[in-house]
Structure formats: structure tokens, C-alpha cells
Design an enzyme around this catalytic site. Sequence first.
Site, mmCIF file in Angstrom:
data_model
loop_
_atom_site.group_PDB
_atom_site.id
_atom_site.type_symbol
_atom_site.label_atom_id
_atom_site.label_comp_id
_atom_site.label_asym_id
_atom_site.label_seq_id
_atom_site.Cartn_x
_atom_site.Cartn_y
_atom_site.Cartn_z
ATOM 1 N N LYS A 115 7.340 -16.452 -60.500
ATOM 2 C CA LYS A 115 7.061 -16.928 -61.870
ATOM 3 C C LYS A 115 5.662 -17.541 -61.912
ATOM 4 O O LYS A 115 4.924 -17.387 -62.889
ATOM 5 C CB LYS A 115 8.100 -17.960 -62.317
ATOM 6 C CG LYS A 115 9.532 -17.439 -62.348
ATOM 7 C CD LYS A 115 9.867 -16.683 -63.610
ATOM 8 C CE LYS A 115 11.250 -16.052 -63.505
ATOM 9 N NZ LYS A 115 11.644 -15.258 -64.644
ATOM 10 N N GLY A 151 26.756 -17.635 -70.428
ATOM 11 C CA GLY A 151 26.137 -18.696 -69.649
ATOM 12 C C GLY A 151 24.809 -19.086 -70.274
ATOM 13 O O GLY A 151 24.641 -19.040 -71.501
ATOM 14 N N GLU A 180 13.979 -23.158 -64.558
ATOM 15 C CA GLU A 180 14.251 -21.779 -64.126
ATOM 16 C C GLU A 180 15.507 -21.718 -63.258
ATOM 17 O O GLU A 180 15.654 -22.513 -62.319
ATOM 18 C CB GLU A 180 13.051 -21.248 -63.334
ATOM 19 C CG GLU A 180 13.146 -19.772 -62.969
ATOM 20 C CD GLU A 180 13.118 -18.844 -64.183
ATOM 21 O OE1 GLU A 180 12.245 -18.997 -65.050
ATOM 22 O OE2 GLU A 180 13.995 -17.970 -64.259
ATOM 23 N N TYR A 231 -15.544 -35.360 -54.894
ATOM 24 C CA TYR A 231 -14.677 -36.398 -54.319
ATOM 25 C C TYR A 231 -15.369 -37.744 -54.464
ATOM 26 O O TYR A 231 -16.063 -37.991 -55.447
ATOM 27 C CB TYR A 231 -14.396 -35.996 -52.856
ATOM 28 C CG TYR A 231 -13.317 -36.778 -52.188
ATOM 29 C CD1 TYR A 231 -12.087 -37.017 -52.799
ATOM 30 C CD2 TYR A 231 -13.538 -37.285 -50.905
ATOM 31 C CE1 TYR A 231 -11.109 -37.741 -52.148
ATOM 32 C CE2 TYR A 231 -12.555 -38.012 -50.257
ATOM 33 C CZ TYR A 231 -11.348 -38.247 -50.884
ATOM 34 O OH TYR A 231 -10.383 -38.972 -50.246
#
Length: 438
Positions: free
Chosen positions: A167, A269, A209, A112
Site C-alpha cells: 500500500k 464484514g 488497513e 541537521y
Amino acid sequence: MPERNVIRSIMVETPSKPGNLGRVATAIGSVGGDIGDIVTVQIGPFTTMRDITVHCENEEQLHAVIDAIQCLGGGIRVRTVSDDVLRAHEGGKIHMKSKMDIRSLADLRRVYTPGVANVCRVIQEEPEKARIYTSIGNTVAIVTDGTAILGLGDIGPVAGMPVMEGKAALFDRFAGISGVPILLNTKDPDEIVRTVKTISPGFGGILLEDIGSPHCFEVENRLKEELDIPVMHDDQHGTAVVTLAAVISACRCAGVDLKEAVVGQVGLGAAGLAICRMFLAYGVQRVHGVDLNEDAKKRLAAYGGEPLDSLEELMQTCDIVISTTGVPGLIKPEMIQKGQVILALSNPKPEIEPEDALKAGAGFAADGRSVNNVLGFPGIFRGVLNAGAKRITHEMLVVAAEAIASCTRDGELVPHPLNPKVHREVARAVEEVAGRGL
Ligand SMILES: NC(=O)c1ccc[n+]([C@@H]2O[C@H](COP(=O)([O-])OP(=O)(O)OC[C@H]3O[C@@H](n4cnc5c(N)ncnc54)[C@H](O)[C@@H]3O)[C@@H](O)[C@H]2O)c1
Ligand SMILES: O=C(O)C[C@H](O)C(=O)O
Ligand SMILES: [Mg+2]
């Protein structure tokens, strides 16, 4: 073997005497329940508690299993019935983790501030170094508007999140890619495109998706055009790749020339139209299709396919039938022709169960759990990300399909998704083609 989608944990209490577990197991088996794990939770002087995982074909069978146990009497009782899959989803399936250990102040300064500032400057001066010094090049956004979640329809992006997390889990497991679900609270193509473009700097690729048709076509085309990172709509092209692979394997097994076969697509589709386009581009001469929607049929005709008037006509005239309608049970056993290849790909339930299709005379049959885009999208993205490619081309999709088919064993239509070779081979084939285009 019938599919057993209903999985429950049944907590059974029995008197602590020998023979009772056997009686319970027999009762479960007598009505067709299949026993998975048995965990003994507690053995007391008088009673014993066991958590028994039971796999059933449907809810009716589950109720029959519970009744059969309750009817045993003699102190045997069902205490609770719980849904393991639901329980496994508690807290979600994914978690962003740090690759760096932060144990000391020195670690903190490196990970950091102030150390990180110099890394920012390096990237500011040479933006392409973001590929080296950040995770962007290995991170893919999984974007949905929730309009076509599996075959469940427009259930909204939040209800679709378990699929998106799934997924992401598959990306990680099969390709070492970080998948980040992005849920969009809009169905408007302009807004979807604008939002995805706005967030795109943080990603090496975009996987669309479960975005419904027809707006998915415009969204994908515009994003492909306007972004310089790979964009792919999984339900279109991931599915088309795996379907082509399955059909290549079926034709190889049957000794048939795919290009001469008559292919019929039920449902035009997102998935269906892309499957037709893939077969036509692969050189299949005759691709027929049916849909309830006339515009969907016109789109097929525009790509060179031939719309038909009825499902019955399609079933009578096609050697290979693929269905992606989201309508369980749409294809009746009496419609099947001898030797036909039947890929009923709708999830979570197919248009016809593969065993019913085979019983009715099909030569090959599979559903959407085995012929599933999980065999395609992880390796396709691994390949393009490795190559640093800006887009996913038709040639890459074809080599991905051929790679999947090459990993398929005799007698199977597609390889098992847990076979790591298939994802490796898809990635290798795609990377090779992508590398040539750079
Ligand atoms: N196995 C896989 O990998 C995979 C991949 C993608 C989609 N799918 C499944 O395919 C199904 C459709 O997904 P999609 O994204 O293409 O959805 P979509 O909504 O874009 O398409 C569905 C199409 O089916 C048509 N349709 C509905 N009922 C019909 C009927 N009775 N006869 C003819 N056509 C009909 C609709 O008009 C529509 O055009 C879903 O169930 C999904 O789970 C499976
Ligand atoms: O999610 C799956 O199992 C496959 C596919 O993307 C689907 O929408 O059905
Ligand atoms: Mg999907």
C-alpha cells in the site's frame, strides 16, 4: 484466459546444442505453462544454463511443467525452481530516503544541527507551519492490527507487513504520498485508538488497513471523531468507492438505472457493510445481504438493507451480486443468473473466477484484482491532503467513485490502475469537494 498466479523461475540446464531450448519451450507449453522472460545465465562448451520464468494456473500445473522438462532426457535437467515474487520481496519493498543531499559540512549544518533548531522554533511559534517545513502533511500512516489481512484472516500484523508495504508503494507511485506502515501488537479497540491518537502528530492522515470486523467500525468511528486529520478504513470505504464505480460503469453499459436495480452483497464484514451503506446512500432502493454471522445481518438492517436467509436466494433475486467473504469458490457457476453483474472481490482468490461467471451467463464479471481499492485510496488522500481537509466525507467518496467511472473505457468496468489519469481525476474531484467545505 485463465489467471496465472503461480510464477516461478526455472533454471534449466541443456547440452549446448541447437534445438534444445525449443524442446524445453515446447514441453512447457504442452502442459499449459506460459513462458515469460528467458535469461541465458551461462553458455559453456558442454552445457548451457537458462533461467526461464514460467506462469502457471496452479501448483499442479507447475509440477506438470517440471515433470515435462525432466522427461525430455538427453541431458536436459531442471536445476532449481525459485519463487520470483518471494525473491522480489527480499529486504522489503520500501525505504525512507532523504530529499536533501548531504555532501559538505555546510549541507550537514543546514539539514541537521545547528540549522534545524531555528526551523523547530518557527514551528513551535506557529504549529501550522509544520505543513510547510516538515513532511507531516504528505505522510499517511498505514495502520493494521493484522486481523483481516486480505482474505487470509487473522494472521497477525507482521505477516501482514508485505500488504502494508505494498500500500505504501502504491501511495508513492500513484499519489506521491509517503505511506508509513504501523503494525499494532493489539486487537483491543481502546488500545488501537489510544496508540493511533498518540502517534497521530507525525501524520497528515490515517489509512486503516485490513482491520477485521466488527471492531474496525468502532475503531474508525472513534478515530474520526477524536482526530482532526483525515481517517479512512480502506477495506470499508476505498472498496465501496471502487465497487460503486464498477457498478456505475456496468449499468451505463447495460442501459440500466442503478437506483432501480436489486443489489445483493455476500459477506457483510468491513468491505461488505460499507459497500451496502454506499449503495443505500447513493439511492439504490433494494440492497440485500447474506452473512454467516447474525450480528452482521442486523447491522445491514440497521442501515436500511434487507438481510436474506441464504446465498441461493440472493443469487436468484439480485441483478448485481458483490461478494467479499474471503472464501474462494463460494459462488458456483450454476447459481449465476443470465445477465447478472458479478463482482467477486475477495483477494487473493475470488468467490468465482470472472471467466467462469461469464461462461455461466453473467453479463459482466470481475474479481478483486481489477475492482481493487488501489483505484481509490491514493487519489482520495491526495485530494484531502492538498485541500488540508480534516475529514473524508460521503460526498468526497461519491465524487471519487464518479471520477473513476468517468475514466473507464467502454466495455471495461474500471480503469487500469496504471492509468495515471484515474488517480489525478480522483484527487481533483476530492480536492474540489474538500475545498468547498473549508
Ligand atoms: N477488491 C478489493 O479492493 C477488496 C477490498 C477489501 C476487501 N477485499 C476482500 O474482501 C474479503 C473480506 O474482507 P473484509 O475486510 O470485509 O473481511 P471481514 O472479515 O471484515 O468480513 C468477511 C465477512 O464475510 C463473512 N463470511 C465468511 N464466510 C461467509 C460465507 N460462506 N457466506 C457469507 N458470509 C461469509 C464473515 O462472517 C464476515 O462478516 C477479503 O478476501 C478481502 O481481500 C477486497
Ligand atoms: O489489498 C488489496 O488488494 C485490496 C484490499 O485492501 C484487500 O484487503 O483485499
Ligand atoms: Mg485490505
